[in-house]
Design a protein around this motif. Structure first.
Motif, PDB file in Angstrom:
ATOM      1  N   UNK A  12       0.512  -1.230   0.030  1.00 51.34           N
ATOM      2  CA  UNK A  12      -0.134   0.160  -0.184  1.00 51.34           C
ATOM      3  C   UNK A  12       0.621   0.645   0.330  1.00 51.34           C
ATOM      4  N   UNK A  13       0.554   2.245  -0.799  1.00 54.17           N
ATOM      5  CA  UNK A  13       1.301   3.756  -1.431  1.00 54.17           C
ATOM      6  C   UNK A  13       0.525   4.304  -0.831  1.00 54.17           C
ATOM      7  N   UNK A  14       0.449   6.230  -0.271  1.00 49.45           N
ATOM      8  CA  UNK A  14      -0.022   6.767  -0.234  1.00 49.45           C
ATOM      9  C   UNK A  14       0.636   8.025  -0.452  1.00 49.45           C
ATOM     10  N   UNK A  15       0.483   9.356   0.623  1.00 53.79           N
ATOM     11  CA  UNK A  15       0.531  10.439   0.838  1.00 53.79           C
ATOM     12  C   UNK A  15       0.058  11.342   1.511  1.00 53.79           C
ATOM     13  N   UNK A  16       0.477  12.091   1.678  1.00 53.74           N
ATOM     14  CA  UNK A  16       0.787  13.064   3.399  1.00 53.74           C
ATOM     15  C   UNK A  16      -1.167  13.422   2.839  1.00 53.74           C
ATOM     16  N   UNK A  17      -1.864  13.908   1.220  1.00 54.13           N
ATOM     17  CA  UNK A  17      -2.790  13.615   0.677  1.00 54.13           C
ATOM     18  C   UNK A  17      -3.599  12.872   0.768  1.00 54.13           C
TER      19      UNK A  17
END
Length: 810
Positions: A12-17
């Motif tokens: 799972x990859x994600x960002x601050x947004x």
């Protein structure tokens, strides 16, 4: 085991947004705390959730990567990815639903249909409320769009939280609850709860109260949030600068065609020539803005910016717009992150969910492991290390030359010259002696070659007596190879060999090529005509029915794709084989195999010797083990010259071995790999100049500073007193490392890391000469120690990427 772990890992990859609080919470609620979870070690769990950070820190979608061949016992087949390719699920709702159905069906799949419909409605509302700012950019300014989105989110939160009380316990949680909790945290993260700039403070307070009650009732949510926050803390500082620039350019350009995703790739930064003058550059023509000329547009853009805490100046320079970042702002954010991340500093998740096979070294059984094999071994090890640092799952293969008529010749020779005791003591050296002796005999007696062909024919027919001796040669040789590899810090996941791909498999390749009408007869041989591609005729089968090496490589590639479902396969082989691999990859392509483009030949030049070419048959080759022993002895002699330091080293022989091997490896990897180089004994052993021993000295010097300090420093140290130019230069250099890792992961050039390591070591030397830790006020001493510790971590990581063990004393 390695591949099974990969196949059962969700990436799972994600960002601050799009912080993946809900996704991780669904996984934690479904697995943590269960009886099965408590009794099962991590490497044997049904599946593992790996968290990574996308480089695009402003992306609005999470990505869940389900590896090819994903399996989970007891899960409906529809939830398994048993196909040939990995699956990527983009979007928070999609990833959240999948994870919940996979490990926590009570959150969604087990609910009554009416309840699921209500959950679906809530998920859709949350998704709409999280719409990216770019949706508003055509009709409103970016600032106003952000404000509108924040207001919309708060209005929805007020509506949802008023209608639904926080779940009383874990068993009462649904996906809708997690989605609302995720939305609330994205608006009011804990670090901003007292930030008066938040709009609609009353609604913010209501949302915070709902979140606090939810987390109090279900403490596991805090564990999930902590996992996400730790991952967010690994954000690359220079990428944050880039996205700040992209955001500001979106604001000043105010065009629907110029969002952050478009502008971000146009922002470049080069290694600063002088400390503390790091800058990012945007080539204005690449923005494709309307106007008289690019330099006028650059000046116009400059006038719309105001320097702030992040950037000390923003100036037009011809057709370029330059952003000079504030060294203090960089320093205060970088050093704590390096100290916190330690050995993971510089790593990223760009390769999450992907599998890379790296084939390297590949010596021939019974032939010496000489200095010529060194290049493939250390370059291949570097590639594997670098791909792992970029998030890939790697499988390393040592594809041994263990089949063919030469092994019949070796068996004939062993029956004449072999000694069991010598074979057990040093199998490779003894078999080499046998091979040279029988070749000498064969040069005068041609019947020996007939005996060898007959012996190998019995091997191919499966004669147990013939195969027993051959297997003994293979097994004993691998034991010796492992010993040599351990000295250069190299290991393999798989020891394979040419023998694995039998005549039956190769015959299958020939049959398939015939079916595809790719084979033609040429002077009795079966070839694939590649003249149209300027690759000549690729011989698959000789006129006497014997299979060529190319047919075995085709069979091996097909078998590996079937077994591993690789996303790329790297062959680390010398440049002399360029033509062979071009033919191989073209044949795979003509066979209609879509993964042919995922195969890559990483070549390298030769090691030249002042003594001329080395020949296995003539016995003039120099064993690598002998070279390593000689280097070790030379290093020990140098170290003994300083009796005081030598007495402090716990295992001087092992240290000397490591320094010597470092010298060999840095000499090899210091230039671009496609270049030949001369094995220079004096340069390899030198401590002066850009050599391997110098890099080890730089690392041990930093370790010594830490040892001599009578205190420790952690991520929360105050580094604001580091105002000297040499400190800024060192911070700049440390900050560049993640970019270097990314570049190395694309170029697969060891010299990228080597050059960086020397640059960093020089910056360290300049700093150490000017900034002392001992006998300084505590605040200054702590800040400087933190800087040196960050440098030591970074240099150690660079050395490990090269396959070198960083020393603490020498």
């Amino acid at each position: 085991m390695l591949l099974n772990l990969h196949k059962n890992a969700l990436n799972l990859t994600f960002t601050a947004k799009c912080a993946a609080y809900a996704e991780v919470a669904a996984y934690v609620l479904g697995t943590a705390g269960s009886e099965h979870d408590r009794q099962t070690p991590p490497h044997k769990k049904a599946c593992e959730l790996r968290l990574g950070l996308q480089r695009n820190l402003h992306a609005t979608q999470a990505q869940l990567i389900v590896p090819a061949g994903f399996r989970l016992a007891g899960v409906a087949p529809a939830l398994e990815n048993s196909g040939g390719e990995r699956v990527t699920l983009a979007g928070k709702s999609t990833a959240l639903r999948f994870i919940s159905r996979l490990v926590a069906p009570a959150l969604y799949a087990a609910l009554p249909s009416v309840r699921r419909a209500a959950v679906d409605e809530a998920l859709d509302l949350v998704r709409v409320a999280s719409t990216d700012v770019t949706a508003y950019s055509a009709t409103a300014s970016a600032a106003s769009a952000h404000s509108t989105i924040a207001t919309n989110k708060l209005a929805l939160l007020a509506r949802l939280t008023a209608a639904t009380p926080p779940p009383a316990n874990r068993s009462a949680v649904t996906l809708a609850d997690l989605a609302v909790w995720d939305l609330a945290r994205s608006i009011t993260p804990p670090s901003q709860l007292n930030n008066s700039s938040q709009p609609n403070d009353a609604k913010v307070d209501e949302a915070n109260a709902w979140v606090a009650a939810f987390e109090a009732n279900v403490p596991l949510l805090r564990d999930a949030a902590a996992l996400v926050d730790r991952t967010l803390a690994t954000a690359y500082v220079l990428d944050e600068f880039r996205f700040d620039i992209a955001k500001e350019l979106v604001r000043v350009i105010a065009s629907p065609n110029h969002n952050e995703d478009v502008i971000f790739p146009l922002i470049e930064n080069k290694y600063p020539k002088d400390g503390g003058s790091g800058e990012f550059v945007v080539a204005v023509p690449r923005l494709k803005l309307p106007g008289i000329s690019a330099d006028v547009i650059a000046k116009n853009l400059e006038s719309k910016f105001t320097p702030d805490a992040r950037f000390t100046s923003i100036k037009a320079d011809g057709v370029f717009l330059k952003f000079v970042y504030n060294p203090a702002y960089l320093r205060d954010r970088l050093i704590p992150r390096v100290l916190s991340q330690a050995e993971t500093y510089g790593q990223n998740s760009s390769g999450y969910g992907k599998v890379s096979l790296v084939e390297f070294s590949s010596p021939n059984i019974a032939k010496p492991f000489h200095v010529g094999h060194l290049r493939s071994t250390i370059i291949g090890n570097f590639i594997e290390n670098t791909l792992r640092a970029n998030g890939w799952t790697t499988v390393t293969i040592n594809y041994l030359g263990d089949w063919g008529k030469q092994y019949g010749l070796l068996a004939v020779g062993y029956n004449k010259y072999g000694h069991a005791a010598k074979l057990e003591a040093d199998p490779i050296r003894h078999l080499f002696e046998v091979y040279v002796a029988i070749n000498n005999d064969a040069s005068e007696d041609a019947s020996i070659h007939d005996d060898a062909r007959n012996y190998f024919a019995r091997m191919e027919e499966g004669d147990p007596v013939s195969l027993e001796l051959w297997q003994k040669f293979v097994d004993l040789s691998i034991v010796k190879y492992r010993e040599i590899y351990s000295r250069v810090n190299v290991g393999f996941d798989v020891y394979s060999g040419e023998s694995k791909y039998s005549a039956k498999l190769m015959r299958g390749v020939v049959d398939r090529l015939k079916e595809l009408d790719l084979l033609k007869l040429d002077q009795g041989a079966q070839i694939v005509d590649l003249n149209a591609y300027k690759l000549g005729g690729a011989i698959i089968e000789k006129s006497n029915g014997g299979m060529m090496y190319l047919s075995r490589d085709v069979a091996a590639a097909i078998a590996r794709q079937k077994e591993y479902k690789f996303d790329n396969m790297v062959y680390v082989v010398g440049a002399q084989q360029d033509f062979h691999f071009k033919q191989l990859f073209k044949i795979l392509e003509l066979m209609g195999l879509p993964w042919a483009e995922k195969c890559q030949h990483v070549n390298f030049g030769m090691i030249k010797s002042k003594d001329g070419n080395m020949s296995t048959r003539k016995g003039t080759v120099v064993f690598l083990e002998d070279i390593l022993d000689a280097v070790q002895e030379s290093m020990l002699a140098v170290m003994k010259k300083n009796e005081a330091k030598f007495a402090q080293i716990v295992n001087p022989t092992a240290v000397a071995d490591t320094i010597g091997i470092t010298g060999i490896m840095i000499q090899d990897m210091g230039a671009r790999r496609n270049k030949d180089y001369e094995f220079n004994w004096d340069r390899m052993l030198a401590f002066e100049g850009d050599t391997g021993p110098y890099l080890q000295y730089a690392h041990t010097r930093l370790c010594s500073i830490e040892r001599k300090a009578d205190f420790e420093v952690g991520p929360h140290v105050n580094v604001s007193v580091l105002t000297e130019p040499v400190a800024a230069a060192l911070v700049d250099c440390i900050a560049m490392y993640p970019d270097v890792v990314r570049e190395a992961g694309v170029q697969l050039e060891p010299c990228t890391i080597v050059s960086y390591a020397f640059r960093l070591s020089h910056a360290v030397s300049n700093c150490v000469e000017a900034l002392y830790v001992m006998n300084q006020p505590q605040e200054i001493a702590a800040a400087r120690l933190a800087l040196y510790k960050a440098a030591r971590i970074t240099l150690g990581n660079a050395l490990r990427a090269l396959g070198i063990v960083p020393l603490e004393r020498m």
